[in-house]
Enzyme design. Structure first.
Site, short mmCIF file in Angstrom:
data_model
loop_
_atom_site.label_atom_id
_atom_site.label_comp_id
_atom_site.label_asym_id
_atom_site.label_seq_id
_atom_site.Cartn_x
_atom_site.Cartn_y
_atom_site.Cartn_z
N PRO A 284 -19.24 14.10 18.93
CA PRO A 284 -18.86 12.87 18.25
C PRO A 284 -18.36 11.85 19.27
O PRO A 284 -17.46 12.14 20.06
CB PRO A 284 -17.73 13.32 17.31
CG PRO A 284 -17.27 14.63 17.85
CD PRO A 284 -18.41 15.25 18.56
N GLN B 181 -18.26 14.03 10.82
CA GLN B 181 -16.86 14.26 11.16
C GLN B 181 -16.00 13.24 10.43
O GLN B 181 -16.17 12.04 10.61
CB GLN B 181 -16.63 14.14 12.67
CG GLN B 181 -15.21 14.48 13.08
CD GLN B 181 -14.95 14.15 14.54
OE1 GLN B 181 -14.75 12.98 14.89
NE2 GLN B 181 -14.95 15.16 15.40
N TYR C 210 -4.37 12.18 15.86
CA TYR C 210 -4.61 11.44 14.62
C TYR C 210 -3.77 12.05 13.49
O TYR C 210 -2.93 12.93 13.72
CB TYR C 210 -6.09 11.42 14.29
CG TYR C 210 -6.93 10.69 15.33
CD1 TYR C 210 -6.54 9.43 15.79
CD2 TYR C 210 -8.07 11.26 15.89
CE1 TYR C 210 -7.28 8.76 16.76
CE2 TYR C 210 -8.81 10.59 16.85
CZ TYR C 210 -8.41 9.35 17.28
OH TYR C 210 -9.14 8.69 18.24
#
Length: 787
Positions: free
Chosen positions: A417, A495, A579
């Site tokens: 990603p 994702q 995150y």
């Protein structure tokens, strides 16, 4: 000019003789606290490349040591009653005593003044040698000079966990041998090699539990000798062990931020230590001695500080590379039991490639027959585990399929990603996304991951991040997935992630992780705790309450349902890189006092709630993965125990694969970079909790991919930057190895045939050139000397 060397080890002596050879008019002296015939330890090891260095810098010394070296080409690994050999390694050994004697004799020939049996007090160093322009501190791993001037050198010393001791034997051998023995208390490894006609070195290593279980005592040399002779009776082949200060120790990993203080410069083990398992301690000292001599000869008369800077510039990076490789090798030996269930061929591959400096392609060059045997064992094991027979096609590990639930990935190469920051301000995809993903899918990789896609507008990292919260976005993603499925056999994984406290920031190529400059464009942030990313710059996030958790959970659920309708083959939940969900997992960012903070079990609760809710609406036959940061690269952050708990918890919740990344939790992280620098964490999860993993992080070529798979460090291997500049990385690798597998669009078939022809020619030509470029001059020279 006058130079004083304190410490008469190989590095200091070699520096002294090279410097005196080039400048006979300079005064060069060596002070050594031991006698000239004292030596501790047994043999030292050098590679062909190091011998090349000796030959090019001082042929006279090379000629002298050549007659005293035992040369070997094979490494033999003894495991579970089998011996596996790999040739083409090119190493030699000699006794440390012989090496020191040769260097001392060469110093005398050149006029170096040597003083023995004199201990120098570091407190008196500069006054004692006030007339010296340069003082070289080469006083060993326990350097008193380094410790006395620690405020300047800024050393860090880490004591590693394994116990080891050095012994010798009269047993002769024609190769380097690793003898692995499983005892009632644990695994013991003997690192052994010949260093002169009737002597070999034996380094015994084991973990603390094994050491204590056998009742070894640190200073009981005779007792240790007796026990080890019994354990390794078969390997010693009727010979006994020899002692020479053979006390048990733990390895001190030494690193110095600075290498000089005023007119003092540090050299050898005093400066940096490299674990004996890669045989580079003496090599490191002598090669640094070469560089220091060159720097002093070039700059010393004009500026001592300039000489020290040139030395640092020349050797800092090579030293760190060697130390990193040694650290990785050391780490494997600390956990060698994690590989004990492997079959002998795979275990041998792990031993050969443990330091990451040797890869699959390196071994093809050294010993193609060995690699063929390793590959054969891989195909047999793959057939036993999967029922898929690839033994006739022999596609190399990276081109074997891999199954997760009902999804079969055609090969093990994955496009990571990678954030593109190219969505419009409403989170909609653009032509860039369609071109980016579909063109890369034609490159033949087994699976493509989307960049982190956000389940709501306020979950975005930047205004350029794509979303999955509207029908329009769902349709845009479906168009991409449909094209990839229609024109390739590449699988596609979405994702999903929420930025948390790292949201509302500038695009990646602007000022990454800093708030958007236009205040009106920023939005409120949430996190596990109200801790801003940058203390004085970032917005303070709101601590997520139960109502907020419910809203976030619902956002993820609707995004998962949309991803299923869009046809994605797999779904990944992003719980890494600081995150939102990662902020719950890390103790650095989770300071909560409720049921979602404190222990790792509590910190896992909300990420598991989100995952379970997504798993409930995601099709049962399609797999799900979780991306985690295995470490925060910061003291007080996630540790290995936490990592295993996280992996096991997600597995119990229905996770099929752990995508193992690291760091990016806090801005003051202290990562240890290098090739494949995060693979060690994937290996740990793969071999302890035994969960399928995907490795990521500075993986750059096909040889590394094959190495990672062969050594069971991961099941899938993801590459980011290499795919940015070469979408056809996988097809190029397949042609290089001659692996005629995988789907090619009919439009490209004529190009396929040419690629296989041309890259096969290029591969064979490169191998032949490399083999011709490495004539074994040292082995021939030593054979001639022996004759």
């Amino acid at each position: 000019m006058k130079i004083t060397v304190v410490g008469g080890g190989p590095g200091g002596l070699y520096f002294a003789l090279l410097t005196k050879k080039a400048r006979p008019d300079w005064t060069v002296e060596v002070y050594e606290q031991n006698r000239n015939d004292d030596t501790f330890g047994f043999g030292v090891v050098f590679s062909d490349d190091t011998l090349d260095e000796f030959l090019s810098h001082d042929p006279e010394t090379y000629d002298k040591i050549r007659d005293h070296f035992a040369y070997w080409d094979d490494i033999a690994i003894h495991f579970k009653g089998e011996e596996i050999r790999c040739s083409g390694n090119g190493f030699c050994g000699t006794s440390r005593f012989a090496l020191l004697r040769i260097l001392q004799e060469r110093c005398r020939e050149l006029g170096v003044n040597m003083v023995f049996c004199e201990r120098i007090d570091p407190a008196d160093l500069q006054s004692r040698f006030a007339d010296s322009d340069i003082i070289v501190a080469s006083d060993g791993i326990n350097s008193a000079i380094r410790d006395h001037f620690s405020e300047s050198f800024k050393p860090s010393v880490t004591i590693k966990s394994n116990r080891f001791c050095w012994m010798g034997s009269t047993r002769q051998m024609d190769e380097f041998n690793y003898f692995f023995r499983k005892t009632e208390h644990g695994i013991i490894c003997a690192h052994t090699y010949q260093y002169q006609t009737d002597r070999s070195t034996w380094v015994f290593e084991m973990d603390e539990a094994c050491w204590q279980g056998h009742g070894f005592e640190e200073f009981d040399e005779e007792g240790s000798k007796e026990k080890l002779e019994t354990i390794f009776q078969e390997e010693l082949n009727g010979h006994g062990l020899l002692l020479n200060r053979s006390n048990w120790r733990k390895f001190p990993r030494i690193f110095c931020e600075n290498w000089s203080h005023e007119n003092i410069v540090i050299l050898g083990d005093a400066k940096a230590s490299a674990h004996f398992s890669i045989g580079s301690g003496t090599k490191l000292a002598m090669e640094c001695g070469i560089a220091l001599s060159q720097a002093v000869l070039k700059h010393g008369e004009q500026s001592v500080s300039a000489a020290f800077k040139a030395y640092d510039d020349a050797r800092r990076t090579p030293c760190q590379i060697i130390q990193h490789n040694a650290d990785v090798s050391l780490g494997w030996f600390e956990h060698m039991g994690r590989s004990w269930d492997m079959d002998p061929m795979q275990f041998s591959m792990v031993v050969m490639c443990r330091a990451k400096s040797i890869t699959y392609d390196n071994l093809i060059l050294r010993d193609p027959d060995y690699v063929e045997n390793v590959d054969t064992a891989w195909y047999e094991q793959y057939y036993r585990e999967s029922g898929v027979d690839v033994r006739d096609s022999r596609p190399t590990p990276m081109f074997t399929p891999f199954r997760l639930r009902d999804m079969e990935v055609p090969n093990r190469v994955v496009m990571s990603p990678m954030a593109q920051y190219s969505a419009d301000q409403d989170g909609n995809l653009t032509d860039w996304h369609f071109t980016h993903y579909t063109s890369h899918a034609l490159g033949g990789m087994g699976m493509i991951f989307t960049e982190m896609t956000c389940p709501s507008p306020d979950a975005r990292i930047t205004l350029g991040c794509p979303g999955m919260w509207t029908d329009v976005q769902e349709g845009q993603w479906k168009r991409i997935v449909d094209f990839i499925h229609a024109n390739s056999d590449t699988r596609v994984c979405m994702q999903l992630g929420h930025s948390g406290r790292k949201g509302s920031t500038q695009l990646g190529w602007e000022k990454m992780d800093f708030p958007i400059e236009t205040a009106d464009d920023n939005w409120p942030l949430i996190s596990a705790s109200p801790i801003p990313y940058f203390a004085d710059v970032s917005q303070v996030p709101h601590e997520l309450d139960r109502a907020g958790m419910d809203r976030v959970l619902e956002d993820f659920v609707q995004a998962a349902q949309r991803a299923a309708r869009a046809g994605f083959d797999m779904l990944e939940l992003h719980c890494a890189h600081g995150y939102l969900l990662a902020s719950f997992l890390s103790p650095l960012t989770n300071r909560r006092s409720d049921g979602y903070g404190g222990s790792i079990e509590n910190r896992l609760k909300f990420p598991l709630e989100v995952f379970a809710a997504m798993r409930a609406v995601w099709p049962e036959d399609r797999p799900m993965s979780v991306r985690v940061s295995a470490t925060d690269w910061k003291e007080g952050g996630l540790d290995e125990k936490d990592l295993f708990a996280i992996a096991e918890a997600f597995r119990e919740a229905g996770c099929d694969l752990i995508d193992v990344s690291a760091g990016q939790t806090v801005p003051d992280q202290e990562p240890v970079y290098g090739r494949m620098f995060q693979v060690q964490f994937s290996e740990a999860i793969r071999n302890v909790p035994r969960i399928a993993t995907m490795a990521v992080g500075n993986i750059t070529d096909a040889a590394q991919v094959n190495t990672i798979l062969h050594t069971r460090r991961a099941d899938l291997v993801a590459l980011g930057r290499p795919h940015m500049w070469d979408p056809y990385f996988t097809r190029r690798a397949a042609a290089h190895y001659g692996a005629r597998v995988g789907h090619w669009p009919p439009q490209y078939l004529s190009g396929r045939d040419q690629a296989y022809r041309e890259l096969a020619k290029a591969r064979d030509a490169t191998i032949e050139l490399q083999r011709k470029a490495r004539p074994n001059q040292h082995q021939k020279a030593m054979q001639q000397a022996a004759e």
